[in-house]
Design a protein around this motif. Structure first.
Motif, mmCIF file in Angstrom:
data_model
loop_
_atom_site.group_PDB
_atom_site.id
_atom_site.type_symbol
_atom_site.label_atom_id
_atom_site.label_comp_id
_atom_site.label_asym_id
_atom_site.label_seq_id
_atom_site.Cartn_x
_atom_site.Cartn_y
_atom_site.Cartn_z
ATOM 1 N N ALA A 60 -12.337 5.675 -17.276
ATOM 2 C CA ALA A 60 -12.523 6.985 -16.644
ATOM 3 C C ALA A 60 -11.492 7.198 -15.532
ATOM 4 C CB ALA A 60 -13.940 7.104 -16.091
ATOM 5 N N TYR A 61 -11.278 6.185 -14.712
ATOM 6 C CA TYR A 61 -10.302 6.261 -13.620
ATOM 7 C C TYR A 61 -8.910 6.569 -14.157
ATOM 8 C CZ TYR A 61 -7.182 4.365 -9.995
ATOM 9 O OH TYR A 61 -6.179 4.191 -9.088
ATOM 10 N N TYR A 62 -8.531 5.870 -15.201
ATOM 11 C CA TYR A 62 -7.196 6.010 -15.773
ATOM 12 C C TYR A 62 -7.009 7.361 -16.456
ATOM 13 C CZ TYR A 62 -3.209 5.076 -18.802
ATOM 14 O OH TYR A 62 -2.011 5.144 -19.454
ATOM 15 N N LEU A 63 -7.955 7.742 -17.290
ATOM 16 C CA LEU A 63 -7.783 8.967 -18.080
ATOM 17 C C LEU A 63 -8.073 10.238 -17.284
ATOM 18 C CD1 LEU A 63 -9.130 7.857 -21.544
ATOM 19 C CD2 LEU A 63 -6.788 8.415 -20.939
ATOM 20 N N ILE A 64 -9.096 10.227 -16.450
ATOM 21 C CA ILE A 64 -9.401 11.423 -15.660
ATOM 22 C C ILE A 64 -8.334 11.620 -14.573
ATOM 23 C CG2 ILE A 64 -11.110 12.503 -14.139
ATOM 24 C CD1 ILE A 64 -12.072 12.363 -16.992
ATOM 25 N N GLY A 65 -7.808 10.529 -14.037
ATOM 26 C CA GLY A 65 -6.779 10.627 -12.999
ATOM 27 C C GLY A 65 -5.368 10.783 -13.532
ATOM 28 N N GLY A 66 -5.184 10.661 -14.851
ATOM 29 C CA GLY A 66 -3.843 10.734 -15.437
ATOM 30 C C GLY A 66 -3.142 12.056 -15.214
ATOM 31 N N ALA A 67 -3.883 13.152 -15.331
ATOM 32 C CA ALA A 67 -3.284 14.475 -15.149
ATOM 33 C C ALA A 67 -2.827 14.671 -13.704
ATOM 34 C CB ALA A 67 -4.286 15.560 -15.541
ATOM 35 N N TYR A 68 -3.629 14.190 -12.769
ATOM 36 C CA TYR A 68 -3.249 14.292 -11.354
ATOM 37 C C TYR A 68 -2.010 13.445 -11.069
ATOM 38 C CZ TYR A 68 -3.587 13.941 -6.273
ATOM 39 O OH TYR A 68 -3.308 13.970 -4.928
ATOM 40 N N SER A 69 -1.958 12.270 -11.670
ATOM 41 C CA SER A 69 -0.788 11.410 -11.502
ATOM 42 C C SER A 69 0.469 12.077 -12.050
ATOM 43 C CB SER A 69 -1.035 10.074 -12.204
ATOM 44 O OG SER A 69 0.066 9.222 -12.058
ATOM 45 N N MET A 70 0.321 12.758 -13.182
ATOM 46 C CA MET A 70 1.453 13.484 -13.757
ATOM 47 C C MET A 70 1.872 14.643 -12.845
ATOM 48 S SD MET A 70 1.697 15.449 -17.352
ATOM 49 C CE MET A 70 2.913 14.563 -18.281
ATOM 50 N N GLN A 71 0.902 15.324 -12.306
ATOM 51 C CA GLN A 71 1.176 16.444 -11.404
ATOM 52 C C GLN A 71 1.943 15.980 -10.158
ATOM 53 O OE1 GLN A 71 -2.123 18.101 -9.009
ATOM 54 N NE2 GLN A 71 -1.765 19.963 -10.221
ATOM 55 N N GLU A 72 1.592 14.827 -9.655
ATOM 56 C CA GLU A 72 2.241 14.284 -8.460
ATOM 57 C C GLU A 72 3.510 13.494 -8.784
ATOM 58 O OE1 GLU A 72 1.271 14.747 -5.178
ATOM 59 O OE2 GLU A 72 0.000 16.267 -6.131
ATOM 60 N N ASP A 73 3.919 13.499 -10.060
ATOM 61 C CA ASP A 73 5.098 12.778 -10.534
ATOM 62 C C ASP A 73 4.986 11.285 -10.223
ATOM 63 O OD1 ASP A 73 7.448 12.823 -11.973
ATOM 64 O OD2 ASP A 73 8.721 13.129 -10.223
ATOM 65 N N GLY A 74 3.778 10.747 -10.447
ATOM 66 C CA GLY A 74 3.506 9.353 -10.133
ATOM 67 C C GLY A 74 3.615 8.407 -11.310
ATOM 68 N N HIS A 75 3.984 8.922 -12.482
ATOM 69 C CA HIS A 75 4.101 8.054 -13.647
ATOM 70 C C HIS A 75 5.394 7.253 -13.588
ATOM 71 C CE1 HIS A 75 0.651 9.268 -16.037
ATOM 72 N NE2 HIS A 75 0.846 10.497 -15.586
ATOM 73 N N VAL A 76 5.371 6.114 -14.212
ATOM 74 C CA VAL A 76 6.538 5.240 -14.264
ATOM 75 C C VAL A 76 7.506 5.796 -15.310
ATOM 76 C CG1 VAL A 76 7.317 2.895 -14.785
ATOM 77 C CG2 VAL A 76 5.133 3.258 -13.639
ATOM 78 N N ARG A 77 8.785 5.795 -14.986
ATOM 79 C CA ARG A 77 9.787 6.185 -15.978
ATOM 80 C C ARG A 77 10.944 5.198 -15.907
ATOM 81 N NH1 ARG A 77 10.317 11.196 -12.802
ATOM 82 N NH2 ARG A 77 9.652 12.374 -14.596
ATOM 83 N N MET A 78 11.618 5.075 -17.021
ATOM 84 C CA MET A 78 12.794 4.212 -17.073
ATOM 85 C C MET A 78 13.881 4.832 -16.210
ATOM 86 S SD MET A 78 12.280 1.542 -18.899
ATOM 87 C CE MET A 78 13.903 0.983 -19.236
ATOM 88 N N ASP A 79 14.341 4.099 -15.241
ATOM 89 C CA ASP A 79 15.276 4.649 -14.271
ATOM 90 C C ASP A 79 16.691 4.116 -14.474
ATOM 91 O OD1 ASP A 79 15.947 6.305 -12.234
ATOM 92 O OD2 ASP A 79 15.249 4.993 -10.636
ATOM 93 N N LEU A 80 17.018 3.689 -15.675
ATOM 94 C CA LEU A 80 18.333 3.140 -15.941
ATOM 95 C C LEU A 80 19.414 4.202 -15.740
ATOM 96 C CD1 LEU A 80 19.852 0.631 -16.834
ATOM 97 C CD2 LEU A 80 19.495 1.321 -19.200
ATOM 98 N N PHE A 81 19.211 5.364 -16.313
ATOM 99 C CA PHE A 81 20.178 6.454 -16.196
ATOM 100 C C PHE A 81 19.642 7.612 -15.358
ATOM 101 C CE2 PHE A 81 20.805 4.612 -20.495
ATOM 102 C CZ PHE A 81 22.028 4.005 -20.258
ATOM 103 N N TYR A 82 18.339 7.784 -15.354
ATOM 104 C CA TYR A 82 17.695 8.964 -14.790
ATOM 105 C C TYR A 82 18.117 9.254 -13.349
ATOM 106 C CZ TYR A 82 13.898 12.344 -14.197
ATOM 107 O OH TYR A 82 13.170 13.485 -13.974
ATOM 108 N N SER A 83 18.187 8.238 -12.521
ATOM 109 C CA SER A 83 18.496 8.449 -11.105
ATOM 110 C C SER A 83 19.933 8.940 -10.891
ATOM 111 C CB SER A 83 18.268 7.167 -10.305
ATOM 112 O OG SER A 83 19.150 6.155 -10.744
ATOM 113 N N GLN A 84 20.801 8.724 -11.863
ATOM 114 C CA GLN A 84 22.202 9.126 -11.718
ATOM 115 C C GLN A 84 22.462 10.545 -12.220
ATOM 116 O OE1 GLN A 84 24.330 6.068 -13.806
ATOM 117 N NE2 GLN A 84 23.439 4.441 -12.566
#
Length: 169
Positions: A60-84
């Motif tokens: 419940a914590y993971y799935l109900i809070g997932g949308a809020y995490s996405m809204q706050e840009d809190g998801h993990v992303r591969m940052d190999l190229f993205y930051s550049q």
């Protein structure tokens, strides 16, 4: 952007913010259950329900809070190229990858609805010694996936607006 899209983004963000902030506290519920479990195993009789209940609360914590995490840009992303990349390139890539997420969440929601219907129709229970009903957690899972799908569409609209040089939020 049209007014309907602006309203959609506003209300979806608002609902997910409220639900997400409430879901944050489920971590304390889970910690309480696990603390109770540790105490019972150490000093008294172990409980059958604690581990599975902690797992349900974590879902419940993971799935109900997932949308809020996405809204706050809190998801993990591969940052190999993205930051550049430039902001425009980041937004373009985000808008493309979010289409894959929307597709995935659509299939997940479809399967989750049928799984929930099965659990309700046949009174499905877990295969553990405690044997709790599975319908409540499956209902929560479908709600969480649905909220995540709504938030993904909201993020897509924000990315499209950003590519056009507009702001929705």
């Amino acid at each position: 952007m049209p007014k309907a899209i602006r309203l959609y983004v506003h209300y979806v963000d608002k609902v997910n913010r409220v639900i997400g902030r409430c879901a944050m506290y489920l971590i304390f519920v889970m910690m309480g259950i696990l603390l109770y479990s540790s105490f019972m195993k150490t000093f008294l009789i172990p409980s059958l329900w604690t581990l599975e209940m902690a797992q349900f609360v974590m879902v419940a914590y993971y799935l109900i809070g997932g949308a809020y995490s996405m809204q706050e840009d809190g998801h993990v992303r591969m940052d190999l190229f993205y930051s550049q990349w430039t902001d425009k390139t980041k937004t373009l890539i985000d808008s493309i990858t979010i289409l894959f997420l929307i597709t995935y969440l659509g299939f997940l929601l479809y399967g989750g609805i049928f799984s929930t219907q099965y659990a309700l129709k046949y009174s499905e229970e877990s295969y553990s010694a405690w044997a709790p009903a599975m319908a409540p957690i499956k209902i929560l899972m479908v709600i969480g996936i649905f909220l995540m799908l709504l938030q993904a569409i909201s993020c897509l609209f924000k990315d499209i607006a950003k590519l056009k040089g507009e702001s929705i939020a």
